[in-house]
Write a protein that holds these residues in place. Structure first.
Motif, PDB file in Angstrom:
ATOM      1  N   ALA A   9     -48.026 -53.146  25.682  1.00 24.03           N
ATOM      2  CA  ALA A   9     -47.652 -54.644  25.345  1.00 24.03           C
ATOM      3  C   ALA A   9     -47.317 -54.678  23.747  1.00 24.03           C
ATOM      4  CB  ALA A   9     -48.718 -55.655  25.745  1.00 24.03           C
ATOM      5  N   THR A  10     -47.956 -53.537  23.003  1.00 28.27           N
ATOM      6  CA  THR A  10     -47.813 -53.683  21.630  1.00 28.27           C
ATOM      7  C   THR A  10     -46.190 -53.433  21.131  1.00 28.27           C
ATOM      8  OG1 THR A  10     -48.352 -51.406  21.300  1.00 28.27           O
ATOM      9  CG2 THR A  10     -50.112 -52.998  20.984  1.00 28.27           C
ATOM     10  N   VAL A  11     -45.537 -52.939  22.209  1.00 27.84           N
ATOM     11  CA  VAL A  11     -44.253 -52.776  21.810  1.00 27.84           C
ATOM     12  C   VAL A  11     -43.237 -53.991  21.576  1.00 27.84           C
ATOM     13  CG1 VAL A  11     -43.156 -52.944  24.348  1.00 27.84           C
ATOM     14  CG2 VAL A  11     -42.095 -51.533  22.783  1.00 27.84           C
ATOM     15  N   ILE A  12     -43.874 -55.195  21.951  1.00 29.68           N
ATOM     16  CA  ILE A  12     -43.194 -56.311  21.626  1.00 29.68           C
ATOM     17  C   ILE A  12     -43.202 -56.529  20.067  1.00 29.68           C
ATOM     18  CG2 ILE A  12     -45.311 -57.713  21.597  1.00 29.68           C
ATOM     19  CD1 ILE A  12     -43.930 -60.043  23.001  1.00 29.68           C
ATOM     20  N   LYS A  13     -43.895 -55.970  19.109  1.00 30.38           N
ATOM     21  CA  LYS A  13     -43.789 -56.056  17.881  1.00 30.38           C
ATOM     22  C   LYS A  13     -42.447 -55.862  17.428  1.00 30.38           C
ATOM     23  CE  LYS A  13     -46.904 -53.184  15.967  1.00 30.38           C
ATOM     24  NZ  LYS A  13     -47.672 -52.565  14.952  1.00 30.38           N
ATOM     25  N   VAL A  67     -46.643 -72.012  28.809  1.00 29.70           N
ATOM     26  CA  VAL A  67     -47.284 -71.176  28.182  1.00 29.70           C
ATOM     27  C   VAL A  67     -46.363 -69.899  27.834  1.00 29.70           C
ATOM     28  CG1 VAL A  67     -48.933 -69.332  27.389  1.00 29.70           C
ATOM     29  CG2 VAL A  67     -49.770 -71.404  28.384  1.00 29.70           C
ATOM     30  N   LYS A  68     -45.821 -69.379  28.926  1.00 27.49           N
ATOM     31  CA  LYS A  68     -44.727 -68.406  29.146  1.00 27.49           C
ATOM     32  C   LYS A  68     -43.392 -68.762  28.200  1.00 27.49           C
ATOM     33  CE  LYS A  68     -44.084 -65.948  32.777  1.00 27.49           C
ATOM     34  NZ  LYS A  68     -43.867 -65.662  34.268  1.00 27.49           N
ATOM     35  N   GLU A  69     -43.086 -70.066  28.604  1.00 28.80           N
ATOM     36  CA  GLU A  69     -41.837 -70.377  28.090  1.00 28.80           C
ATOM     37  C   GLU A  69     -41.977 -70.531  26.145  1.00 28.80           C
ATOM     38  OE1 GLU A  69     -38.689 -74.154  28.543  1.00 28.80           O
ATOM     39  OE2 GLU A  69     -40.376 -73.980  29.557  1.00 28.80           O
ATOM     40  N   GLY A  70     -43.062 -71.318  26.141  1.00 24.95           N
ATOM     41  CA  GLY A  70     -43.468 -71.432  24.695  1.00 24.95           C
ATOM     42  C   GLY A  70     -43.488 -69.906  23.928  1.00 24.95           C
ATOM     43  N   ILE A  71     -44.209 -69.130  24.478  1.00 19.90           N
ATOM     44  CA  ILE A  71     -44.158 -67.654  23.636  1.00 19.90           C
ATOM     45  C   ILE A  71     -42.670 -67.000  23.590  1.00 19.90           C
ATOM     46  CG2 ILE A  71     -44.982 -65.523  23.887  1.00 19.90           C
ATOM     47  CD1 ILE A  71     -47.473 -66.436  25.251  1.00 19.90           C
ATOM     48  N   GLN A  72     -41.969 -67.364  24.798  1.00 21.63           N
ATOM     49  CA  GLN A  72     -40.548 -66.746  24.839  1.00 21.63           C
ATOM     50  C   GLN A  72     -39.685 -67.413  23.663  1.00 21.63           C
ATOM     51  OE1 GLN A  72     -40.083 -64.719  28.187  1.00 21.63           O
ATOM     52  NE2 GLN A  72     -38.348 -63.863  26.718  1.00 21.63           N
ATOM     53  N   LYS A  73     -39.767 -68.472  23.496  1.00 28.35           N
ATOM     54  CA  LYS A  73     -39.118 -69.271  22.478  1.00 28.35           C
ATOM     55  C   LYS A  73     -39.587 -68.865  20.870  1.00 28.35           C
ATOM     56  CE  LYS A  73     -37.581 -73.202  25.438  1.00 28.35           C
ATOM     57  NZ  LYS A  73     -37.581 -74.716  25.434  1.00 28.35           N
ATOM     58  N   TYR A 123     -36.132 -60.269  26.444  1.00 25.54           N
ATOM     59  CA  TYR A 123     -36.448 -59.845  27.838  1.00 25.54           C
ATOM     60  C   TYR A 123     -37.613 -61.129  28.300  1.00 25.54           C
ATOM     61  CZ  TYR A 123     -41.115 -57.771  26.392  1.00 25.54           C
ATOM     62  OH  TYR A 123     -42.098 -57.363  26.086  1.00 25.54           O
ATOM     63  N   ILE A 124     -37.654 -61.127  29.536  1.00 28.21           N
ATOM     64  CA  ILE A 124     -38.390 -62.311  30.226  1.00 28.21           C
ATOM     65  C   ILE A 124     -39.949 -61.671  30.450  1.00 28.21           C
ATOM     66  CG2 ILE A 124     -38.948 -63.729  32.116  1.00 28.21           C
ATOM     67  CD1 ILE A 124     -36.130 -64.068  30.331  1.00 28.21           C
ATOM     68  N   LEU A 125     -40.738 -62.328  29.507  1.00 30.23           N
ATOM     69  CA  LEU A 125     -42.117 -61.860  29.702  1.00 30.23           C
ATOM     70  C   LEU A 125     -42.704 -62.271  31.070  1.00 30.23           C
ATOM     71  CD1 LEU A 125     -43.424 -63.615  26.299  1.00 30.23           C
ATOM     72  CD2 LEU A 125     -43.319 -61.150  26.894  1.00 30.23           C
ATOM     73  N   THR A 126     -43.666 -61.219  31.447  1.00 28.07           N
ATOM     74  CA  THR A 126     -44.285 -61.346  32.994  1.00 28.07           C
ATOM     75  C   THR A 126     -45.610 -62.100  32.773  1.00 28.07           C
ATOM     76  OG1 THR A 126     -45.289 -59.123  32.868  1.00 28.07           O
ATOM     77  CG2 THR A 126     -42.874 -59.385  33.681  1.00 28.07           C
ATOM     78  N   ASN A 169     -47.749 -59.214  30.824  1.00 27.49           N
ATOM     79  CA  ASN A 169     -47.567 -59.436  29.629  1.00 27.49           C
ATOM     80  C   ASN A 169     -48.310 -60.239  29.196  1.00 27.49           C
ATOM     81  OD1 ASN A 169     -43.756 -58.867  29.994  1.00 27.49           O
ATOM     82  ND2 ASN A 169     -45.590 -57.417  29.909  1.00 27.49           N
ATOM     83  N   ILE A 170     -48.336 -61.447  29.475  1.00 31.11           N
ATOM     84  CA  ILE A 170     -48.959 -62.650  28.760  1.00 31.11           C
ATOM     85  C   ILE A 170     -50.618 -62.254  28.829  1.00 31.11           C
ATOM     86  CG2 ILE A 170     -49.703 -64.919  28.777  1.00 31.11           C
ATOM     87  CD1 ILE A 170     -46.865 -64.745  28.300  1.00 31.11           C
ATOM     88  N   THR A 171     -50.984 -61.688  29.999  1.00 31.61           N
ATOM     89  CA  THR A 171     -52.597 -61.429  29.833  1.00 31.61           C
ATOM     90  C   THR A 171     -52.723 -60.587  28.755  1.00 31.61           C
ATOM     91  OG1 THR A 171     -52.775 -62.022  32.060  1.00 31.61           O
ATOM     92  CG2 THR A 171     -54.309 -60.473  31.333  1.00 31.61           C
ATOM     93  N   SER A 172     -52.035 -59.215  28.766  1.00 29.15           N
ATOM     94  CA  SER A 172     -52.149 -58.166  27.801  1.00 29.15           C
ATOM     95  C   SER A 172     -52.027 -58.650  26.455  1.00 29.15           C
ATOM     96  CB  SER A 172     -51.135 -57.158  28.356  1.00 29.15           C
ATOM     97  OG  SER A 172     -51.392 -56.457  29.314  1.00 29.15           O
ATOM     98  N   LEU A 173     -51.152 -59.618  26.071  1.00 33.07           N
ATOM     99  CA  LEU A 173     -50.776 -60.243  24.886  1.00 33.07           C
ATOM    100  C   LEU A 173     -52.401 -60.720  24.464  1.00 33.07           C
ATOM    101  CD1 LEU A 173     -47.354 -61.043  24.803  1.00 33.07           C
ATOM    102  CD2 LEU A 173     -48.242 -59.019  23.594  1.00 33.07           C
TER     103      LEU A 173
END
Length: 428
Positions: free
Chosen positions: A81-85, A227-233, A239-242, A245-249
């Motif tokens: 999940a750290t690739v999101i950086k 929560v998912k939508e908020g982090i996405q924005k 790319y769409i978070l699963t 992904n949310i749990t790992s972050l």
């Protein structure tokens, strides 16, 4: 003038849209069972119950291990999940997303701690410090019981597991009495983890997917989807978070936050306070059905260590007991003991359909790392009369929901625990 107002309005709106975690004055610090002890503890040195003529003659405690590193499966997902950086950096450079500059910079500069991600399932450095601090504070208050004991007058033992055994060592270091002997943990059965050797529980509850139905269902509810939508924005990534992904972050946020050093993780900047509350509730739902009121058999396991508590104090009251008895265990056992005592019970069961912010069952506060239930037996002498009382402490504060603000007469204590004496685990 009109153009000036438009520019000012645009600038003001843009500034408001930036959510800056790094300089918020009050962060939400409750991460379910991964909450650092420092965020929830009291201080036994300030809160110990003292009465004229009363002296503690025995201490009994059940202690959850200190902060530990995540398991191998969690580590792999967290590192992935750290690739999101990189995505956040590119998004910010393009002017997308709503994260402020310092939060982005802190995240980009974040470097993984080698201990956290290499020494899987081991006690973390902070966990050792949590245990040492706990030992130091309790030895300061109950010095006569803890510091001056020979082997026959105490019990120090953990459930099976290196992180538990090292928690005991941290506690002893805090006490400052290196001569204390740790009993060997029992891999099969022990009073502080009786469920571990019960196939009925391990297969029918802990490893049963149906137990986690409410937690899974909650991830389809509007609160979690928001929560998912908020982090996405907020991140502006393309790319769409699963759910994974949310749990790992979230795990990155809570495992890399330090309570001892009061240092919150840059990964927590991805979430709002409301987001953390929603994710905390998923943990509550898991604990509620796996370890707590959601499954009736859990209270039976909780009676086993409480029976040991009763027997320990009866012996001490009769003059042949131990000065202190301390068991180190898992959050699972802590939850089960709370249920057996009837603590933190909500009138309405926890479900995915409704998150009650005033609920009593809060794993962040009752089952945090290093959470502990300590109980003292006190002998009280007034003239020629001798009496006894029992005081319960949770995380170094009197447990006010039991008896009179944590203080029970001997009769109240015995009446509360005596029904547990004939508990059996025949169903296992």
């Amino acid at each position: 003038m009109k153009l000036f107002l438009i520019l000012v309005t645009t600038l003001f709106t843009t500034t408001l849209s930036k959510i800056c975690y790094w300089n918020e004055n009050c962060h939400y610090k409750y991460f379910s069972s991964k909450t650092p002890y420092e965020f929830v503890r009291g201080d036994i040195r300030d809160s110990v119950v003292t009465k004229p003529g009363c002296k503690p003659i025995s201490l009994w405690g059940l202690v959850r291990h200190g902060k530990r590193n995540p398991g191998e499966n969690f580590v792999c997902k967290m590192l992935d999940a750290t690739v999101i950086k990189d995505y956040i950096k590119r998004s910010y450079q393009k002017g997308d997303g709503h994260m402020c500059a310092q939060d982005v910079e802190n995240l980009i500069n974040w470097v993984s701690d080698e201990d956290t991600f290499r020494n899987v399932h081991q006690i973390a450095n902070e966990g050792y410090e949590e245990m040492a601090g706990l030992g130091q504070r309790f030895s300061a208050v109950f010095k006569d019981l803890i510091m001056n004991s020979d082997k026959k007058n105490y019990t120090l033992r953990s459930a099976y597991g290196h992180w538990l055994e090292n928690s005991v060592r941290g506690f002893i270091q805090g006490i400052g009495n290196e001569s204390l002997v740790i009993e060997q943990s029992n891999k099969t059965y022990d009073v502080m983890a009786p469920y571990e050797s019960c196939n009925y529980y391990m297969k029918g509850v802990k490893k049963n997917p149906d137990i986690y139905t409410e937690a899974t269902k909650y991830q389809d509810m509007n609160e979690f989807l928001a929560v998912k939508e908020g982090i996405q924005k907020r991140t502006g990534i393309d790319y769409i978070l699963t759910n994974e992904n949310i749990t790992s972050l979230y795990d990155l946020c809570r495992y890399t936050t330090s309570g001892i050093h009061n240092k919150l993780s840059p990964w927590c900047a991805l979430f709002t306070t409301e987001d953390i509350k929603v994710l905390e509730y998923i943990g509550d739902l898991r604990h509620y059905y796996r370890n707590s009121y959601g499954t009736p058999v859990n209270k039976i396991f909780g009676r086993i260590p409480l029976t040991d508590l009763l027997e320990t104090f009866i012996k001490a009251k009769n003059g042949n007991g131990k000065q202190f008895t301390l068991y180190f265990t898992h959050a699972t056992m802590m939850d089960m003991v709370y249920v057996a005592l009837g603590l933190f019970k909500d009138e309405v069961p926890l479900t995915a359909e409704f998150r009650n912010d005033t609920r009593k069952w809060r794993s962040s506060k009752s089952s945090a790392f290093a959470s502990n239930l300590m109980v003292t037996l006190n002998r009280c002498i007034e003239g020629k009369k001798t009496d006894y009382n029992v005081v319960f402490y949770l995380n170094e504060r009197p447990l006010e929901s039991i008896c009179n603000n944590g203080e029970c007469s001997w009769r109240e204590f015995e009446e509360k625990l005596k029904p547990f004496a004939n508990t059996t685990l025949d169903f296992c």
